[in-house]
Motif scaffolding. Sequence first.
Motif: not given
Lengths: 114, 113
Positions: B37-54
Motif C-alpha cells: 500500500q503506497s501513500l494514499g493508494q489501495g492495496l496492490e497485489f504482488l504475489i500469491y503462494f499456494q504451498g511453496n509454489s507461486a
Amino acid sequence: DQQVKQNSPSLSVQEGRISILNCDYTNSMFDYFLWYKKYPAEGPTFLISISSIKDKNEDGRFTVFLNKSAKHLSLHIVPSQPGDSAVYFCAASPFTGTASKLTFGTGTRLQVTL
Amino acid sequence: GAGVSQSPSNKVTEKGKDVELRCDPISGHTALYWYRQSLGQGLEFLIYFQGNSAPDKSGLPSDRFSAERTGGSVSTLTIQRTQQEDSAVYLCASSLPWDYGYTFGSGTRLTVV
C-alpha cells in the motif's frame, strides 16, 4: 485500470446513525466480494463477504448489499459506533473455490462522531 | 502462531540497497499473499503462494522484486536495488486454501531515502 472503485475517500457519520459505504466494480468476472476494515498501523481485518448468488448478507450491525446488474455493492453499518472509525476497503475476486488474489479498492475513511 | 507476523515492522534503507521482508503466516494456512500500500493508494497485489509454489506472480512490478516460500511456511520478499518509488507498507496475508477472508499481518513500512 481501477477494477474496484471506492469513489468516496471519506465519510463522517454521527454515532447511532447509519453509515453507508459504496463500492463499484467493472470486471464482470468478479463474483465474490468482501469488506475489510483497517485501523492505523494495523493490517486490514476481514469484516463480511457476499457471493454473487445473493443480494444481501448480514452479520450483526453490518450488512452488505450487492446489485449485480449495476456492478455495485454497499456496506451498511447500523448503528454506527465510534469504534467503527477506520478505513474500509472493498475487495473482489472471481470465485473459483480456491482462494486467490483479491482486487482491492482505494478505501473509504469512516469517522463516527459523538 | 496466533496471527501473521511480519518483520521488520519498519525499515529505512538507502536507494540502491537490497532489502528482505519476512512473513510468518498462521500455522496451517497454505495460501500466502503479498500486497503493498503506497501513500494514499489501495492495496496492490504482488504475489500469491499456494504451498511453496507461486501460481500468480503477476503483480510484481519489476524483476527487482522476488519472493520465495519455504516449507510451506515462512515467506521472504526481496527487493533489489531499491528505488524511492518502492517506499510503501508491504502487507502479508495468509488463509486456508478455500478461504477468501485473509488474515493480514501488521505490515512492514519501507522507506527508501
